[in-house]
Design a protein around this motif. Structure first.
Motif, PDB file in Angstrom:
ATOM      1  N   PRO A 130     -38.361  -5.816  -0.973  1.00 57.28           N
ATOM      2  CA  PRO A 130     -37.435  -6.501  -1.881  1.00 57.28           C
ATOM      3  C   PRO A 130     -37.426  -8.004  -1.611  1.00 57.28           C
ATOM      4  CG  PRO A 130     -36.211  -5.407  -0.122  1.00 57.28           C
ATOM      5  CD  PRO A 130     -37.658  -5.055   0.081  1.00 57.28           C
ATOM      6  N   VAL A 131     -37.390  -8.798  -2.678  1.00 51.84           N
ATOM      7  CA  VAL A 131     -37.416 -10.240  -2.451  1.00 51.84           C
ATOM      8  C   VAL A 131     -36.304 -10.993  -3.175  1.00 51.84           C
ATOM      9  CG1 VAL A 131     -39.868 -10.348  -1.901  1.00 51.84           C
ATOM     10  CG2 VAL A 131     -39.158 -10.695  -4.240  1.00 51.84           C
ATOM     11  N   LEU A 152     -33.098 -14.944 -12.068  1.00 56.75           N
ATOM     12  CA  LEU A 152     -32.550 -13.577 -12.105  1.00 56.75           C
ATOM     13  C   LEU A 152     -33.242 -12.775 -13.199  1.00 56.75           C
ATOM     14  CD1 LEU A 152     -28.811 -14.465 -11.528  1.00 56.75           C
ATOM     15  CD2 LEU A 152     -30.262 -13.157  -9.960  1.00 56.75           C
ATOM     16  N   GLY A 153     -33.545 -13.465 -14.311  1.00 54.74           N
ATOM     17  CA  GLY A 153     -34.268 -12.812 -15.402  1.00 54.74           C
ATOM     18  C   GLY A 153     -35.651 -12.351 -14.977  1.00 54.74           C
ATOM     19  N   GLU A 154     -36.260 -13.109 -14.058  1.00 55.01           N
ATOM     20  CA  GLU A 154     -37.582 -12.712 -13.558  1.00 55.01           C
ATOM     21  C   GLU A 154     -37.480 -11.506 -12.625  1.00 55.01           C
ATOM     22  OE1 GLU A 154     -39.473 -16.204 -11.821  1.00 55.01           O
ATOM     23  OE2 GLU A 154     -39.005 -17.383 -13.608  1.00 55.01           O
ATOM     24  N   GLY A 155     -36.287 -11.229 -12.107  1.00 55.51           N
ATOM     25  CA  GLY A 155     -36.103 -10.014 -11.306  1.00 55.51           C
ATOM     26  C   GLY A 155     -35.713 -10.233  -9.843  1.00 55.51           C
ATOM     27  N   TYR A 156     -35.539 -11.480  -9.422  1.00 56.17           N
ATOM     28  CA  TYR A 156     -35.184 -11.712  -8.008  1.00 56.17           C
ATOM     29  C   TYR A 156     -33.868 -11.025  -7.654  1.00 56.17           C
ATOM     30  CZ  TYR A 156     -39.189 -14.671  -7.653  1.00 56.17           C
ATOM     31  OH  TYR A 156     -40.482 -15.107  -7.640  1.00 56.17           O
ATOM     32  N   GLN A 157     -33.830 -10.437  -6.458  1.00 57.57           N
ATOM     33  CA  GLN A 157     -32.706  -9.574  -6.079  1.00 57.57           C
ATOM     34  C   GLN A 157     -31.537 -10.316  -5.441  1.00 57.57           C
ATOM     35  OE1 GLN A 157     -33.467  -5.870  -4.248  1.00 57.57           O
ATOM     36  NE2 GLN A 157     -35.547  -5.699  -5.024  1.00 57.57           N
ATOM     37  N   ARG A 158     -31.808 -11.519  -4.934  1.00 60.24           N
ATOM     38  CA  ARG A 158     -30.699 -12.337  -4.436  1.00 60.24           C
ATOM     39  C   ARG A 158     -31.129 -13.793  -4.478  1.00 60.24           C
ATOM     40  NH1 ARG A 158     -33.046 -15.249  -1.145  1.00 60.24           N
ATOM     41  NH2 ARG A 158     -33.533 -14.687   0.999  1.00 60.24           N
ATOM     42  N   ILE A 159     -30.123 -14.655  -4.513  1.00 61.29           N
ATOM     43  CA  ILE A 159     -30.427 -16.078  -4.626  1.00 61.29           C
ATOM     44  C   ILE A 159     -29.869 -16.835  -3.438  1.00 61.29           C
ATOM     45  CG2 ILE A 159     -29.954 -18.162  -5.976  1.00 61.29           C
ATOM     46  CD1 ILE A 159     -30.814 -16.702  -8.356  1.00 61.29           C
ATOM     47  N   LYS A 160     -30.712 -17.700  -2.893  1.00 59.29           N
ATOM     48  CA  LYS A 160     -30.267 -18.604  -1.831  1.00 59.29           C
ATOM     49  C   LYS A 160     -30.255 -19.999  -2.414  1.00 59.29           C
ATOM     50  CE  LYS A 160     -32.874 -20.368   2.077  1.00 59.29           C
ATOM     51  NZ  LYS A 160     -33.678 -19.960   3.249  1.00 59.29           N
ATOM     52  N   ILE A 161     -29.135 -20.702  -2.243  1.00 56.57           N
ATOM     53  CA  ILE A 161     -29.116 -22.090  -2.700  1.00 56.57           C
ATOM     54  C   ILE A 161     -28.986 -23.012  -1.502  1.00 56.57           C
ATOM     55  CG2 ILE A 161     -28.246 -21.502  -4.999  1.00 56.57           C
ATOM     56  CD1 ILE A 161     -25.536 -22.416  -4.246  1.00 56.57           C
ATOM     57  N   VAL A 332     -47.210 -10.725  -7.309  1.00 59.73           N
ATOM     58  CA  VAL A 332     -46.493 -10.662  -8.583  1.00 59.73           C
ATOM     59  C   VAL A 332     -45.214  -9.852  -8.388  1.00 59.73           C
ATOM     60  CG1 VAL A 332     -46.635  -9.861 -10.976  1.00 59.73           C
ATOM     61  CG2 VAL A 332     -48.671 -10.774  -9.850  1.00 59.73           C
ATOM     62  N   LEU A 333     -44.124 -10.361  -8.935  1.00 66.85           N
ATOM     63  CA  LEU A 333     -42.838  -9.669  -8.810  1.00 66.85           C
ATOM     64  C   LEU A 333     -42.820  -8.430  -9.707  1.00 66.85           C
ATOM     65  CD1 LEU A 333     -40.255 -10.432  -7.216  1.00 66.85           C
ATOM     66  CD2 LEU A 333     -39.325 -11.299  -9.371  1.00 66.85           C
ATOM     67  N   THR A 334     -42.434  -7.295  -9.146  1.00 65.71           N
ATOM     68  CA  THR A 334     -42.295  -6.093  -9.972  1.00 65.71           C
ATOM     69  C   THR A 334     -40.995  -6.206 -10.772  1.00 65.71           C
ATOM     70  OG1 THR A 334     -41.045  -4.919  -8.280  1.00 65.71           O
ATOM     71  CG2 THR A 334     -43.441  -4.672  -8.213  1.00 65.71           C
ATOM     72  N   ALA A 335     -40.831  -5.363 -11.785  1.00 66.92           N
ATOM     73  CA  ALA A 335     -39.647  -5.443 -12.649  1.00 66.92           C
ATOM     74  C   ALA A 335     -38.366  -5.255 -11.845  1.00 66.92           C
ATOM     75  CB  ALA A 335     -39.747  -4.388 -13.743  1.00 66.92           C
ATOM     76  N   ASP A 336     -38.438  -4.518 -10.735  1.00 66.63           N
ATOM     77  CA  ASP A 336     -37.233  -4.304  -9.919  1.00 66.63           C
ATOM     78  C   ASP A 336     -37.159  -5.263  -8.724  1.00 66.63           C
ATOM     79  OD1 ASP A 336     -39.385  -3.099  -8.700  1.00 66.63           O
ATOM     80  OD2 ASP A 336     -38.269  -1.327  -8.033  1.00 66.63           O
TER      81      ASP A 336
END
Ligand code: OSB
Ligand code: MG
Length: 369
Positions: A130-131, A152-161, A332-336
């Motif tokens: 998971p990324v 998020l639309g691309e599928g990333y599971q969490r965001i670090k700012i 490549v990021l998978t859909a999940d």
């Protein structure tokens, strides 16, 4: 194993978007690739030092010097195994990124010789990891929210700012208003001191997964003082340079989570020890990133295949960083929101020599003679 030849390529690889942190902005990745050969097989390693000494004291240039003058000469003759490699390099103080660049090339070489994937060699069991994504400082909260929505639309599971003084509590508040449920964390890259405790405590209201490296890289004690006053977990990045330092940081309560970076820890051997220590001590574990090319990314993904990695890593897809990477296939990021762990021998990616050479600004060859 016996080193026959090592090629050092210094590359300038254009990035798709500038990456701004509390210590500066990166537009072109200036880094080193190491190609190590035993005469039969080839292993690749990436040096994650940057052009300037801001995240750490090492730079691409100091790594070239350390490798050619001090590290590679210690690797002449028979190298029984990877433990021997670590032992030969250990008398040289610090310089973990330079050490890691050659050590990880030799892990790749070893896995190639055995015909196994690196993930399998280190005991990794996951086939996909998971990324999350690390987003640099933006011009405004509104701009940041736009970038977050896209990612998020691309599928990333969490965001670090990334945060810094003056770009912190207000920004996190605005982000939370727009995106109340997104798994969110912040990284300060050492931009604060204990004088900012109230400001950092204000972040407790926003349900952050963790605050990464709020205080100085060499100040575990202040991190312990801060953690005692925060609800939010402190994650250490810059401070954790060995498994032993992690144990000491844990003993005084300086962290609850650790960001594992192979380069910062001096190699995959020390990274594995650090992961084992974290697991034993109940510290949360995830894999950080240094805006790596496909070589370093493949290594990080292999490491993350270990089931000790319980939180999404900063190992985003290739398309987040480069128009043209040096290795194929791209990640490549998978859909999940996962990356697949390569299964081919060694790193499991193919380094494209033409592309490496096209972006190379300095090339040196080392031989044991
Ligand atoms: O502090 O984690 C950090 C990038 C360069 C230097 C330090 C850091 C970072 C990141 C980006 O946060 C992680 C990545 O996407 O590779
Ligand atoms: Mg960090």
């Amino acid at each position: 194993m016996r080193l026959a030849r090592v090629d050092l390529y210094r590359l300038k690889l254009p990035m798709l978007t500038p990456f701004e942190t509390s210590f500066g902005t990166e537009l072109v990745k200036d880094f080193l690739l190491v190609e190590a050969s035993d005469g039969e097989h080839t292993g690749w390693g990436e040096c994650v030092a940057s052009a300037g000494p801001f995240y750490s004291e090492e730079t691409t240039q100091t790594a070239v010097w350390m490798l050619t003058e001090h590290l590679l000469p210690r690797l002449k003759g028979d190298l029984l195994d990877l433990e021997t490699v670590s032992q030969r390099l250990s008398p040289v103080r610090l310089n973990p990124m330079a050490k890691s660049a050659i050590e990880t090339a030799l892990w790749d070489l070893t896995a190639q010789r055995q015909g196994v994937g690196l993930a399998k060699l280190i005991g990794g069991s996951r086939t996909r990891v998971p990324v999350g994504i690390s987003i640099g400082i933006q011009s405004s909260s509104a701009a940041l929210v736009e970038v977050m929505k896209q990612r998020l639309g691309e599928g990333y599971q969490r965001i670090k700012i990334k945060i810094k003084p003056g770009y912190d509590v207000d920004v996190v508040r605005d982000v939370r208003r727009a995106l109340p449920d997104v798994p969110l964390m912040v990284d300060a890259n050492s931009a604060y001191t204990l004088a900012d405790t109230d400001r950092l405590r204000a972040l407790d209201d926003y349900g952050l997964m963790m605050i990464e490296q709020p205080l100085a890289h060499d100040d575990l004690i202040d991190h312990a003082t801060l953690q005692a006053q925060l609800k939010t977990a402190i994650c250490l990045d810059e401070s954790i340079r060995s498994a032993h330092i992690l144990e000491q940081a844990h003993a005084i309560g300086a962290l609850r989570i650790v960001n594992i970076k192979i380069g910062r820890l001096g190699g995959l051997g020390e990274a594995l020890k650090t992961v084992a220590a974290a697991r034993r001590l109940g510290i949360g574990v995830w894999c950080g990133g240094m805006l790596e090319s496909g070589v370093g990314r493949a290594l990080n993904v292999a490491l993350t295949s270990l089931d000790a990695f319980t939180l999404p890593g900063d190992t985003a897809a290739t398309s987040r960083y480069f128009a043209e990477d040096v290795a194929d296939p791209p990640f490549v990021l998978t859909a999940d929101g996962c990356l697949e762990v390569p299964t081919g021998p060694g790193l499991g990616v193919h380094v494209i020599k033409d592309r490496v050479l096209r972006h190379t600004v300095d090339h040196r060859v080392w031989t044991p003679q």
